[in-house]
Scaffold this motif. Structure first.
Motif, PDB file in Angstrom:
ATOM      1  N   ILE A 247       0.627  -1.213  -0.248  1.00 22.45           N
ATOM      2  CA  ILE A 247       0.161   0.396   0.115  1.00 22.45           C
ATOM      3  C   ILE A 247       0.631   0.935   0.152  1.00 22.45           C
ATOM      4  N   GLN A 248       2.026   1.282   0.600  1.00 24.10           N
ATOM      5  CA  GLN A 248       2.844   2.173   0.465  1.00 24.10           C
ATOM      6  C   GLN A 248       3.859   2.255  -0.585  1.00 24.10           C
ATOM      7  N   SER A 249       3.899   1.522  -0.770  1.00 22.31           N
ATOM      8  CA  SER A 249       5.740   1.412  -1.946  1.00 22.31           C
ATOM      9  C   SER A 249       4.461   1.240  -3.387  1.00 22.31           C
ATOM     10  N   GLU A 250       3.566   1.463  -3.534  1.00 19.88           N
ATOM     11  CA  GLU A 250       2.776   1.064  -4.947  1.00 19.88           C
ATOM     12  C   GLU A 250       1.510   1.912  -4.780  1.00 19.88           C
ATOM     13  N   ASP A 251       1.516   2.127  -3.914  1.00 23.90           N
ATOM     14  CA  ASP A 251       0.238   3.573  -3.590  1.00 23.90           C
ATOM     15  C   ASP A 251      -0.860   3.333  -3.852  1.00 23.90           C
ATOM     16  N   VAL A 252      -1.498   1.848  -3.403  1.00 24.32           N
ATOM     17  CA  VAL A 252      -2.229   1.391  -3.894  1.00 24.32           C
ATOM     18  C   VAL A 252      -3.742   2.347  -3.237  1.00 24.32           C
ATOM     19  N   SER A 253      -4.661   2.124  -4.269  1.00 27.50           N
ATOM     20  CA  SER A 253      -5.862   2.825  -3.802  1.00 27.50           C
ATOM     21  C   SER A 253      -6.956   2.465  -3.291  1.00 27.50           C
ATOM     22  N   TYR A 254      -7.132   0.597  -4.038  1.00 33.35           N
ATOM     23  CA  TYR A 254      -8.459  -0.154  -4.073  1.00 33.35           C
ATOM     24  C   TYR A 254      -7.274  -1.623  -3.280  1.00 33.35           C
ATOM     25  N   LEU A 255      -8.107  -1.988  -2.460  1.00 29.33           N
ATOM     26  CA  LEU A 255      -7.884  -3.925  -2.373  1.00 29.33           C
ATOM     27  C   LEU A 255      -9.564  -4.647  -2.000  1.00 29.33           C
ATOM     28  N   CYS A 256      -9.069  -6.278  -2.047  1.00 31.89           N
ATOM     29  CA  CYS A 256     -10.311  -7.074  -1.410  1.00 31.89           C
ATOM     30  C   CYS A 256     -10.195  -7.844  -0.112  1.00 31.89           C
ATOM     31  N   ALA A 257     -10.475  -7.282   0.061  1.00 30.69           N
ATOM     32  CA  ALA A 257     -10.537  -8.273   1.944  1.00 30.69           C
ATOM     33  C   ALA A 257     -11.591  -8.925   2.898  1.00 30.69           C
ATOM     34  N   ALA A 258     -11.457 -10.430   2.519  1.00 31.65           N
ATOM     35  CA  ALA A 258     -12.336 -11.491   3.362  1.00 31.65           C
ATOM     36  C   ALA A 258     -12.583 -10.348   4.615  1.00 31.65           C
ATOM     37  N   PRO A 259     -12.665 -10.959   5.646  1.00 26.60           N
ATOM     38  CA  PRO A 259     -13.723 -10.295   7.261  1.00 26.60           C
ATOM     39  C   PRO A 259     -12.414 -11.443   7.869  1.00 26.60           C
ATOM     40  N   THR A 260     -11.373 -12.426   7.455  1.00 24.50           N
ATOM     41  CA  THR A 260     -10.410 -12.518   8.000  1.00 24.50           C
ATOM     42  C   THR A 260      -9.242 -12.363   7.641  1.00 24.50           C
ATOM     43  N   VAL A 261      -9.490 -11.717   6.246  1.00 18.17           N
ATOM     44  CA  VAL A 261      -8.421 -10.804   5.773  1.00 18.17           C
ATOM     45  C   VAL A 261      -7.496  -9.614   7.111  1.00 18.17           C
ATOM     46  N   LEU A 262      -9.445  -8.869   7.606  1.00 19.17           N
ATOM     47  CA  LEU A 262      -9.163  -7.542   8.028  1.00 19.17           C
ATOM     48  C   LEU A 262      -9.183  -7.664   9.433  1.00 19.17           C
ATOM     49  N   ASN A 263      -8.691  -9.022   9.992  1.00 20.87           N
ATOM     50  CA  ASN A 263      -9.170  -9.415  11.391  1.00 20.87           C
ATOM     51  C   ASN A 263      -7.090  -9.406  11.546  1.00 20.87           C
ATOM     52  N   MET A 264      -6.203 -10.078  10.738  1.00 17.28           N
ATOM     53  CA  MET A 264      -5.278 -10.239  10.290  1.00 17.28           C
ATOM     54  C   MET A 264      -4.442  -8.878  10.070  1.00 17.28           C
ATOM     55  N   LEU A 265      -5.142  -7.653   9.417  1.00 14.50           N
ATOM     56  CA  LEU A 265      -4.781  -6.216   9.899  1.00 14.50           C
ATOM     57  C   LEU A 265      -5.156  -5.693  10.890  1.00 14.50           C
ATOM     58  N   LEU A 266      -5.814  -5.949  11.418  1.00 15.80           N
ATOM     59  CA  LEU A 266      -5.930  -4.761  12.524  1.00 15.80           C
ATOM     60  C   LEU A 266      -5.431  -5.893  13.689  1.00 15.80           C
ATOM     61  N   ASP A 267      -4.602  -6.940  12.884  1.00 13.22           N
ATOM     62  CA  ASP A 267      -3.769  -7.045  14.773  1.00 13.22           C
ATOM     63  C   ASP A 267      -2.807  -7.236  14.654  1.00 13.22           C
ATOM     64  N   TYR A 268      -2.564  -6.914  13.046  1.00 12.04           N
ATOM     65  CA  TYR A 268      -0.650  -6.384  12.221  1.00 12.04           C
ATOM     66  C   TYR A 268      -0.653  -4.501  12.780  1.00 12.04           C
ATOM     67  N   TYR A 269      -1.380  -3.642  13.425  1.00 11.48           N
ATOM     68  CA  TYR A 269      -1.972  -2.830  13.284  1.00 11.48           C
ATOM     69  C   TYR A 269      -1.564  -2.424  15.028  1.00 11.48           C
ATOM     70  N   ASP A 270      -2.399  -3.334  15.774  1.00 13.73           N
ATOM     71  CA  ASP A 270      -2.034  -2.676  16.605  1.00 13.73           C
ATOM     72  C   ASP A 270      -1.194  -3.299  17.751  1.00 13.73           C
ATOM     73  N   SER A 271      -0.123  -4.291  16.903  1.00 14.87           N
ATOM     74  CA  SER A 271       0.816  -4.285  17.484  1.00 14.87           C
ATOM     75  C   SER A 271       2.224  -3.810  16.941  1.00 14.87           C
TER      76      SER A 271
END
Length: 537
Positions: A247-271
């Motif tokens: 998202i940073q290096s390629e300046d991503v503007s759009y992606l898809c994420a199942a709820p489990t992927v969203l949870n994975m991102l949230l966990d990483y973001y928290d730590s």
């Protein structure tokens, strides 16, 4: 004026209008313009044609989200051959069934996945085997790059009609063997048009491939991102660190994420101390189970992303509804969570209804439950070789509508909200899992006398398989087998994502007077603390 709708027109438009613009960021580090992507696809067409592939032949692709998958898909479809993407999580036996069912004439496989094909090579009707790195593959495989380097881009394009079948996507086998969903140029094209509109895809989008391309052709993004001239950022797998980095290096503007992927991102973001956007605003589409309100709140308020919740099935394109209905909420209002957790309203040109057992529309009271049925140009043509299943799917309660098998209510604004499932399907992390298949597997264990599998709520996966097991000993306190042993047993006999993750030993299962297990009672017991009996966290 009538012009046939052909999926090949998406790449044609990109080459014509965006030929010198970057099309693909490959997992290998290479970057390809649309001229280069189209040239490579043309060479795939020529190479396959030289090897005898003709219009109507099935070409199977077993590949993560790499540029090879895109090239193989367009290279096949330009010949009028049928693109058959394969779920790379399946076991060799599953792939053997599918390859025989669609009579695949060629397999193009990633080098890390080719061993699954090699294991059943002698039992499938395939003569052409191509991989993206033959040096890393056992058996006789041609190397993809060598194959296309050895031919020119000029191939003989056949006459094609918009009603020709051009893709076969396989269901997850939730009611027996997987079914081949046959989709035409017309249905694929119109679904891609609808996706482009409702997902607001534009030529300056940078799309990150977190959604598997095998999932109904990546929800049609192999077409819509290409046709709009946007950029594909490919991946070999999904983990939080690489997503945030991309998202940073390629300046991503759009992606898809199942709820489990969203949870994975949230966990990483928290730590971790991570930036969640580049220079572009980010929007994310999620499907399957609706994410919980806390997830939506973090994604939008802390990540700064805009979330779109969509709904559908392999048979329907897949997308048929969206909760992105901004007339019913303000972007900074708490009201948006209630709306975004619904399955929402039908896509343009899509007739979506919730009907009772007599085929009548349920009232818009948010209480009365019916089955979701749909008709639209994006809905499948038929199941491959299964006329009876096709007939039932389109004519159970209402003639001419595809029956989703999901039970829902409709509120005063016409928004649907799934309440339960007509079929015993478990949707875990975006994957369909058959409770029947899990039960059949567990029945094979000598210490299992009876079993019922249902979806149980999971913060990580939305929902997860849980087995209620009557042990052979008859004593749930001394079952002669452990929960871990039964979990391992299912892992050994099924694809890993299908394994049972929770086990509860019971003395007996609730049954009707005729002996049929009442799974509804078990689901009520499991979901009594949840808002609805669907994986909503």
């Amino acid at each position: 004026m009538r012009r046939p709708l052909l999926v090949t027109q998406f790449l044609e438009r990109a080459r014509r209008n965006y030929g010198d613009q970057e099309a693909v960021v490959a997992t290998t580090g290479e970057r390809f313009t649309y001229n280069e992507l189209a040239d490579r696809a043309d060479r795939v067409s020529k190479a396959l044609q030289e090897r005898g592939i003709e219009k109507g032949d099935a070409v199977a692709v077993l590949d993560p989200n790499t540029h090879y998958h895109l090239e193989a898909a367009y290279g096949s479809m330009q010949l009028g051959a049928i693109h058959a993407p394969l779920n790379y999580r399946l076991l060799p036996d599953d792939l053997e069934y599918i390859l025989n069912d669609c009579d695949a004439k060629a397999v193009i496989a990633d080098y890390e996945l080719a061993e699954k094909i090699e294991a059943v090579r002698d039992d499938i009707p395939t003569d052409i085997f191509i991989t993206n790195d033959a040096t890393e593959t056992d058996g006789e495989w041609e190397d993809f790059d060598e194959v296309i380097d050895g031919v020119g881009p000029d191939y003989d394009e056949p006459e094609m009609d918009e009603d020709d079948v051009i893709t076969i996507n396989y269901t997850s086998g939730t009611t027996g063997d997987p079914k081949g969903v046959m989709r035409t140029h017309r249905s694929e094209t119109l679904h891609a048009y609808l996706t482009s509109i409702h997902q607001e895809i534009s030529d300056d989008d940078v799309y990150l491939w977190t959604l598997p391309m095998f999932h109904v052709n990546g929800w049609g993004h192999i077409y819509s991102i290409t046709g709009m001239g946007a950029k594909h950022v490919c991946t070999r797998g999904v983990d939080a660190e690489t997503i945030f980095e991309a998202i940073q290096s390629e300046d991503v503007s759009y992606l898809c994420a199942a709820p489990t992927v969203l949870n994975m991102l949230l966990d990483y973001y928290d730590s971790h101390d991570v930036e969640t956007t580049g220079d572009s605003d980010v929007r994310v589409a999620t499907a399957g189970s609706a994410p919980p309100e806390a997830t939506i709140r973090t994604v939008e308020d802390e990540f700064g992303w805009y979330l779109k919740h969509v709904y559908g099935a392999t048979e329907t394109g897949p997308l048929i509804t969206t909760s992105d209905s901004r007339r019913f909420f303000d972007d900074d209002s708490e009201d948006r969570f209630a709306v975004k957790k619904t399955q929402g309203l039908g896509f343009l040109g899509t007739d979506v209804r919730v009907v009772d057992e007599d085929g009548n529309d349920v009232p818009r009271d948010g209480q009365t439950i019916g089955e979701i049925v749909v008709r639209g140009n994006q809905v499948m043509d038929r199941y491959l070789g299964k006329p009876e299943a096709t007939e039932e799917a389109f004519n159970d309660r209402v003639e001419g509508y595809y029956h989703m098998g999901d039970l829902a209510t409709v509120d005063e604004n016409g928004m649907m909200r799934i309440q339960d499932r007509k079929k015993d399907i478990i949707i875990s992390g975006g994957e369909n899992i058959s409770s029947i298949e899990l039960e059949d597997t567990l029945f094979e264990h000598p210490e299992v006398s009876d079993v019922a599998v249902i979806p149980a709520p999971s913060d990580e996966w939305g929902e997860t398989p849980k087995a209620f097991v009557v042990p052979e000993s008859g004593d749930p306190d001394d079952p002669a087998v452990t929960e871990d042993e039964l979990t391992a047993f299912t892992r050994e006999n099924l694809a890993s994502y299908k394994m049972v993750r929770r086990v509860e030993f019971v003395e007996e299962l609730p049954t009707t007077a005729t002996g049929k297990v009442q799974k509804y009672e078990l689901r009520e017991q499991e979901w009594e603390d949840e808002d609805a009996m669907v994986g909503q966290g």
